[in-house]
Motif scaffolding. Structure first.
Motif, PDB file in Angstrom:
ATOM      1  N   GLU A 335       0.828  -1.206   0.000  1.00 17.83           N
ATOM      2  CA  GLU A 335       0.000   0.000   0.000  1.00 17.83           C
ATOM      3  C   GLU A 335       0.865   1.260   0.000  1.00 17.83           C
ATOM      4  O   GLU A 335       0.630   2.190  -0.768  1.00 17.83           O
ATOM      5  CB  GLU A 335      -0.932  -0.010   1.209  1.00 17.83           C
ATOM      6  CG  GLU A 335      -1.845   1.201   1.266  1.00 17.83           C
ATOM      7  CD  GLU A 335      -2.714   1.221   2.513  1.00 17.83           C
ATOM      8  OE1 GLU A 335      -3.580   2.103   2.610  1.00 17.83           O
ATOM      9  OE2 GLU A 335      -2.516   0.350   3.395  1.00 17.83           O
ATOM     10  N   LYS A 336       1.886   1.275   0.847  1.00 21.14           N
ATOM     11  CA  LYS A 336       2.737   2.460   0.950  1.00 21.14           C
ATOM     12  C   LYS A 336       3.606   2.648  -0.283  1.00 21.14           C
ATOM     13  O   LYS A 336       4.062   3.763  -0.562  1.00 21.14           O
ATOM     14  CB  LYS A 336       3.592   2.380   2.207  1.00 21.14           C
ATOM     15  CG  LYS A 336       2.766   2.546   3.484  1.00 21.14           C
ATOM     16  CD  LYS A 336       3.637   2.552   4.725  1.00 21.14           C
ATOM     17  CE  LYS A 336       2.789   2.810   5.977  1.00 21.14           C
ATOM     18  NZ  LYS A 336       3.606   2.797   7.215  1.00 21.14           N
ATOM     19  N   SER A 337       3.856   1.550  -1.029  1.00 21.46           N
ATOM     20  CA  SER A 337       4.653   1.668  -2.254  1.00 21.46           C
ATOM     21  C   SER A 337       3.766   1.902  -3.474  1.00 21.46           C
ATOM     22  O   SER A 337       4.260   1.952  -4.595  1.00 21.46           O
ATOM     23  CB  SER A 337       5.502   0.414  -2.452  1.00 21.46           C
ATOM     24  OG  SER A 337       4.679  -0.737  -2.565  1.00 21.46           O
ATOM     25  N   GLY A 338       2.444   1.994  -3.266  1.00 25.20           N
ATOM     26  CA  GLY A 338       1.537   2.325  -4.353  1.00 25.20           C
ATOM     27  C   GLY A 338       0.967   1.144  -5.111  1.00 25.20           C
ATOM     28  O   GLY A 338       0.210   1.310  -6.067  1.00 25.20           O
ATOM     29  N   ASN A 339       1.299  -0.076  -4.704  1.00 22.59           N
ATOM     30  CA  ASN A 339       0.775  -1.273  -5.379  1.00 22.59           C
ATOM     31  C   ASN A 339      -0.484  -1.724  -4.646  1.00 22.59           C
ATOM     32  O   ASN A 339      -0.480  -2.645  -3.840  1.00 22.59           O
ATOM     33  CB  ASN A 339       1.826  -2.385  -5.374  1.00 22.59           C
ATOM     34  CG  ASN A 339       1.432  -3.536  -6.279  1.00 22.59           C
ATOM     35  OD1 ASN A 339       0.264  -3.697  -6.620  1.00 22.59           O
ATOM     36  ND2 ASN A 339       2.417  -4.340  -6.679  1.00 22.59           N
ATOM     37  N   TYR A 340      -1.609  -1.086  -4.946  1.00 20.01           N
ATOM     38  CA  TYR A 340      -2.830  -1.316  -4.184  1.00 20.01           C
ATOM     39  C   TYR A 340      -3.455  -2.675  -4.488  1.00 20.01           C
ATOM     40  O   TYR A 340      -4.131  -3.252  -3.630  1.00 20.01           O
ATOM     41  CB  TYR A 340      -3.834  -0.193  -4.466  1.00 20.01           C
ATOM     42  CG  TYR A 340      -3.303   1.166  -4.099  1.00 20.01           C
ATOM     43  CD1 TYR A 340      -2.982   2.105  -5.076  1.00 20.01           C
ATOM     44  CD2 TYR A 340      -3.079   1.493  -2.762  1.00 20.01           C
ATOM     45  CE1 TYR A 340      -2.468   3.346  -4.727  1.00 20.01           C
ATOM     46  CE2 TYR A 340      -2.559   2.726  -2.405  1.00 20.01           C
ATOM     47  CZ  TYR A 340      -2.255   3.653  -3.399  1.00 20.01           C
ATOM     48  OH  TYR A 340      -1.744   4.851  -3.048  1.00 20.01           O
ATOM     49  N   LYS A 341      -3.217  -3.178  -5.679  1.00 25.10           N
ATOM     50  CA  LYS A 341      -3.781  -4.492  -6.029  1.00 25.10           C
ATOM     51  C   LYS A 341      -3.188  -5.581  -5.133  1.00 25.10           C
ATOM     52  O   LYS A 341      -3.926  -6.389  -4.541  1.00 25.10           O
ATOM     53  CB  LYS A 341      -3.504  -4.797  -7.495  1.00 25.10           C
ATOM     54  CG  LYS A 341      -4.064  -6.137  -7.949  1.00 25.10           C
ATOM     55  CD  LYS A 341      -3.775  -6.377  -9.425  1.00 25.10           C
ATOM     56  CE  LYS A 341      -4.323  -7.735  -9.858  1.00 25.10           C
ATOM     57  NZ  LYS A 341      -4.026  -7.995 -11.298  1.00 25.10           N
ATOM     58  N   GLU A 342      -1.856  -5.621  -5.046  1.00 26.86           N
ATOM     59  CA  GLU A 342      -1.207  -6.624  -4.191  1.00 26.86           C
ATOM     60  C   GLU A 342      -1.536  -6.377  -2.721  1.00 26.86           C
ATOM     61  O   GLU A 342      -1.680  -7.320  -1.939  1.00 26.86           O
ATOM     62  CB  GLU A 342       0.310  -6.593  -4.397  1.00 26.86           C
ATOM     63  CG  GLU A 342       0.795  -7.112  -5.727  1.00 26.86           C
ATOM     64  CD  GLU A 342       0.483  -8.586  -5.905  1.00 26.86           C
ATOM     65  OE1 GLU A 342       0.263  -9.014  -7.044  1.00 26.86           O
ATOM     66  OE2 GLU A 342       0.453  -9.312  -4.892  1.00 26.86           O
ATOM     67  N   ALA A 343      -1.671  -5.108  -2.353  1.00 22.95           N
ATOM     68  CA  ALA A 343      -2.023  -4.785  -0.965  1.00 22.95           C
ATOM     69  C   ALA A 343      -3.377  -5.380  -0.605  1.00 22.95           C
ATOM     70  O   ALA A 343      -3.553  -5.952   0.482  1.00 22.95           O
ATOM     71  CB  ALA A 343      -2.056  -3.267  -0.765  1.00 22.95           C
ATOM     72  N   LEU A 344      -4.334  -5.300  -1.520  1.00 25.29           N
ATOM     73  CA  LEU A 344      -5.669  -5.847  -1.261  1.00 25.29           C
ATOM     74  C   LEU A 344      -5.627  -7.372  -1.166  1.00 25.29           C
ATOM     75  O   LEU A 344      -6.269  -7.979  -0.289  1.00 25.29           O
ATOM     76  CB  LEU A 344      -6.630  -5.414  -2.371  1.00 25.29           C
ATOM     77  CG  LEU A 344      -8.070  -5.937  -2.252  1.00 25.29           C
ATOM     78  CD1 LEU A 344      -8.696  -5.481  -0.943  1.00 25.29           C
ATOM     79  CD2 LEU A 344      -8.904  -5.480  -3.438  1.00 25.29           C
ATOM     80  N   ILE A 345      -4.866  -8.005  -2.069  1.00 23.02           N
ATOM     81  CA  ILE A 345      -4.752  -9.478  -2.049  1.00 23.02           C
ATOM     82  C   ILE A 345      -4.201  -9.951  -0.709  1.00 23.02           C
ATOM     83  O   ILE A 345      -4.737 -10.876  -0.077  1.00 23.02           O
ATOM     84  CB  ILE A 345      -3.865  -9.961  -3.212  1.00 23.02           C
ATOM     85  CG1 ILE A 345      -4.564  -9.713  -4.558  1.00 23.02           C
ATOM     86  CG2 ILE A 345      -3.531 -11.447  -3.053  1.00 23.02           C
ATOM     87  CD1 ILE A 345      -3.689  -9.979  -5.766  1.00 23.02           C
ATOM     88  N   ASP A 346      -3.127  -9.321  -0.246  1.00 21.93           N
ATOM     89  CA  ASP A 346      -2.508  -9.755   1.015  1.00 21.93           C
ATOM     90  C   ASP A 346      -3.390  -9.417   2.210  1.00 21.93           C
ATOM     91  O   ASP A 346      -3.408 -10.154   3.203  1.00 21.93           O
ATOM     92  CB  ASP A 346      -1.123  -9.111   1.179  1.00 21.93           C
ATOM     93  CG  ASP A 346      -0.096  -9.740   0.265  1.00 21.93           C
ATOM     94  OD1 ASP A 346      -0.126 -10.980   0.118  1.00 21.93           O
ATOM     95  OD2 ASP A 346       0.730  -9.015  -0.306  1.00 21.93           O
ATOM     96  N   PHE A 347      -4.131  -8.324   2.126  1.00 22.32           N
ATOM     97  CA  PHE A 347      -5.039  -8.001   3.226  1.00 22.32           C
ATOM     98  C   PHE A 347      -6.148  -9.041   3.339  1.00 22.32           C
ATOM     99  O   PHE A 347      -6.537  -9.439   4.444  1.00 22.32           O
ATOM    100  CB  PHE A 347      -5.648  -6.612   3.018  1.00 22.32           C
ATOM    101  CG  PHE A 347      -6.561  -6.190   4.128  1.00 22.32           C
ATOM    102  CD1 PHE A 347      -7.939  -6.278   4.006  1.00 22.32           C
ATOM    103  CD2 PHE A 347      -6.040  -5.734   5.343  1.00 22.32           C
ATOM    104  CE1 PHE A 347      -8.776  -5.905   5.047  1.00 22.32           C
ATOM    105  CE2 PHE A 347      -6.869  -5.359   6.386  1.00 22.32           C
ATOM    106  CZ  PHE A 347      -8.243  -5.441   6.223  1.00 22.32           C
ATOM    107  N   LYS A 348      -6.650  -9.509   2.206  1.00 24.76           N
ATOM    108  CA  LYS A 348      -7.667 -10.562   2.236  1.00 24.76           C
ATOM    109  C   LYS A 348      -7.110 -11.841   2.852  1.00 24.76           C
ATOM    110  O   LYS A 348      -7.795 -12.530   3.626  1.00 24.76           O
ATOM    111  CB  LYS A 348      -8.178 -10.840   0.822  1.00 24.76           C
ATOM    112  CG  LYS A 348      -9.070  -9.735   0.273  1.00 24.76           C
ATOM    113  CD  LYS A 348      -9.566 -10.075  -1.144  1.00 24.76           C
ATOM    114  CE  LYS A 348     -10.506  -9.003  -1.673  1.00 24.76           C
ATOM    115  NZ  LYS A 348     -10.969  -9.321  -3.052  1.00 24.76           N
TER     116      LYS A 348
END
Length: 645
Positions: A335-348
């Motif tokens: 998220e902090k590096s701007g890759n919101y797609k991967e951030a959402l996957i890992d949050f799930k």
């Protein structure tokens, strides 16, 4: 990483260090090895192997394991339960120091179960203490609390001063884990005073380390630093790299809280380099998580992500908490590096594991309440089963409502845009709807198998718990047989839930788990009875596997109860073979026991409930059954293949 989680990963140091042996004189290992190499007295050589294995479990876990294997194969008699348990402690400790907590727990649980059966209070406390400690490490707080409190009660009445110090120290770690910090501090200070009285340097070092962590969380940084420096000083008395790894990681946590991030990074980096050369993958993953955390704070996101992904390379310790934390930190880094797609996957993924941990702990809490309220046991069981059913029905109803609502929304959207898209777009949209519906169906079926497995497992546990309060042997046997039958179906749904195909069961894997469950229920091990299973490459639908599994359960149970009552020439053996032909399946269950009395067959009027059960399922499968009584008993079942389609 959240600070409370870091504390959880680290707070167990003293629980393990307190079991470390005192420093031995130079040449101690060589002197023991000399006795082993030169002694012609078997008893003397065996004792030297035991002492050396116990000495090496922390220093060289792999060599300790080899010594335990040598003791098992060359010196220990199967009937000698004391030596078996002593050797199992070596196996367990070597696995524990390797970071393989699942294997270690299995050894400790076997010791605990045997000690419970034979009412050996001190061994119940010792093995239970380790079980409680490891379960706290893995996040199973309810199981951990039960065992730690049980051990504390036993030690209070018959324990040594050292054992009392150890359990106080472990309970302090438990209280810190559940955020009862003042109670934890009181318990740690009490344990520290006990270790000082005993002049136990490793115990003092570990307790000072944990007090450092505790005061860090309380914001009393001067006290935290004092205790961590005291730990470093005491580690000189019992110098190993493992303890220095803990020291640097703990000091790094303090530096983080003080805002001294570069110093924190330096300490965590030192700990990582130490642990890369040690055996414990659990501690290595702990350092990886700490490195990921500090690198995120330093805005070095690619390096943080690299360390955090490494956590998933190791699964020996089966720590859901480490995986949960890794996903949480990865989500933050992306998220902090701007890759919101991967951030959402890992949050799930983080949320999924969090929900799983909560569910597992809920089941354990239910089991604890059942044990506490013995007088209302039957009412509680019925009430819990009803609640489970209501929850399942409510969740299923919500899922169905959501699915219907989703379908209606998608249908309305499809109608609304019908005039705006060409035929190709319409077909593409419909294909997407079908694909989603199939995925939803697969998810629902997956969840259904999961819940059926959980409910059957709960029933099995209830039957097992009930059997512990039954004195009548026949009633006990009936309950155990019922439990095994329920367990056979629970294993079946577990395989469907865990497998790639939600409708087909791999027979080889299913039979292996089923046989292991039956052997465990009769407290049998592979070294007592050799079991061979040959059913590879055979997959069957659940409708046929249910009766087949129950038939195999009855046949294996009958063999364990009756086949080996007399003397036989060879080692007891049970062989299960299943072959697939063009139009049939052929199942063979054979033992090399004394054979079935000719007066007891499936066609006689005196047949037992198990025999009637087998006969009923044979008729349901429209199969043929043949019994051969030569050189033991062989039951051959031929099943028409058309029924399995």
């Amino acid at each position: 990483m959240k600070f409370s989680l870091i504390l959880f990963y680290s707070c167990m140091l003293t629980c393990f260090l307190s079991y470390a042996q005192d420093a031995k004189p130079d040449g101690y290992q060589d002197s023991l090895q000399s006795v082993i190499n030169t002694s012609t007295i078997k008893k003397e050589k065996k004792e030297a192997l035991f002492v050396l294995g116990e000495y090496l479990v922390q220093r060289d876990p792999e060599l300790a394991k080899k010594i335990a294997n040598q003791l098992q194969s060359e010196f220990i008699l199967e009937k000698d339960s004391i030596e078996i348990r002593r050797n199992n402690y070596i196996f367990a400790a070597s696995s524990r120091w390797h970071g393989d907590y699942a294997t270690a727990l299995n050894y400790y649980q076997n010791i605990y179960n045997f000690s419970k059966t034979h009412k050996d209070a001190l061994d119940i406390a010792t093995s239970g203490h380790f079980i409680g400690t490891l379960n706290m490490y893995l996040g199973n707080n309810v199981v951990s609390q039960n065992h730690l409190i049980e051990a504390a009660k036993i030690y209070d009445s018959i324990g040594t001063a050292e054992q009392k110090a150890r359990i106080n120290n472990s309970l302090a770690g438990f209280y810190m884990n559940i955020d009862q910090l003042e109670k934890s501090k009181e318990q740690y200070l009490k344990a520290l005073q006990q270790f000082v009285t005993l002049q136990d340097s490793s115990g003092m070092a570990g307790t000072n380390a944990n007090l450092g962590l505790l005061f860090t969380k309380l914001g009393e940084f001067d006290k935290a630093e004092m205790h961590l420096m005291k730990q470093k000083e005491l580690n000189k008395v019992f110098p190993t790299l493992r303890e220095m790894g803990f020291h640097h990681d703990f000091l790094g946590l303090l530096r983080q809280e003080q805002g001294r991030l570069e110093e924190a990074y330096s300490e965590h980096f030192k700990a990582l380099k130490i642990r890369e050369n040690l055996s414990s993958t659990y501690n290595l993953c702990e350092s990886k998580l700490n490195m990921g955390d500090i690198l995120i704070k330093l805005k070095k996101y690619p390096q943080a992500i690299s360390h955090l992904k490494d956590v998933f390379k190791y699964d020996e310790h089966e720590s859901l908490y480490q995986q949960q934390t890794a996903y949480q930190l990865l989500s933050e880094a992306y998220e902090k590096s701007g890759n919101y797609k991967e951030a959402l996957i890992d949050f799930k993924s983080f949320k999924k594991i969090s929900d799983s941990i909560y569910s597992n702990e809920s089941i354990e809490i239910i089991a604890e309440k059942e044990a506490l309220y013995k007088k209302q046991k039957q009412d509680v069981k019925i009430e819990l089963l009803n609640k489970e059913k209501e929850v399942s029905e409510a969740k299923f109803s919500r899922t169905r409502t959501i699915s219907i609502g989703t379908f209606i929304v998608l249908l309305l959207l499809t109608i609304a845009v019908f005039s705006l898209y060409k035929m190709y777009d319409k077909i593409k949209t419909k294909n997407q709807i079908i694909t989603k519906a199939l995925k939803d169906r697969e998810l629902l079926l997956h969840e259904t198998h999961h819940r059926v497995k959980n409910n059957l497992q709960m029933i099995s546990s209830l039957l097992n718990l009930q059997s512990k309060y039954v004195n009548d042997e026949k009633a006990f046997e009936v309950l155990q047989n019922g439990r095994n039958r329920v367990q056979s179906m629970a294993i079946l749904h577990k395989n469907l839930y865990a497998g790639k195909d939600l409708t087909l069961v791999n027979i080889q894997e299913y039979f292996e788990e089923l046989v292991n469950s039956i052997l465990n229920s009769y407290k049998k091990a592979e070294k007592e009875i050799q079991v061979t299973i040959q059913a590879k490459e055979i997959d069957m639908e659940i409708e046929s596997v249910v009766p087949i599994g129950l038939i195999v359960n009855e046949l294996i149970t009958n063999s364990l109860k009756h086949a080996f009552e007399g003397e036989i020439d060879a080692k007891p053996e049970i062989k299960i073979v299943m072959n697939e032909y063009a139009n049939t399946y052929e199942l063979s269950v054979k033992d090399n026991g004394v054979g079935i009395n000719e007066a007891i067959t499936l066609e006689k009027s005196t047949e037992t409930f198990g025999q009637r059960l087998i006969k009923s399922f044979v008729q349901k499968l429209k199969a043929t059954l043949k019994i051969d009584n030569k050189n033991g008993t062989e039951v051959v079942l031929k099943i028409p293949k058309k029924l399995t389609k």
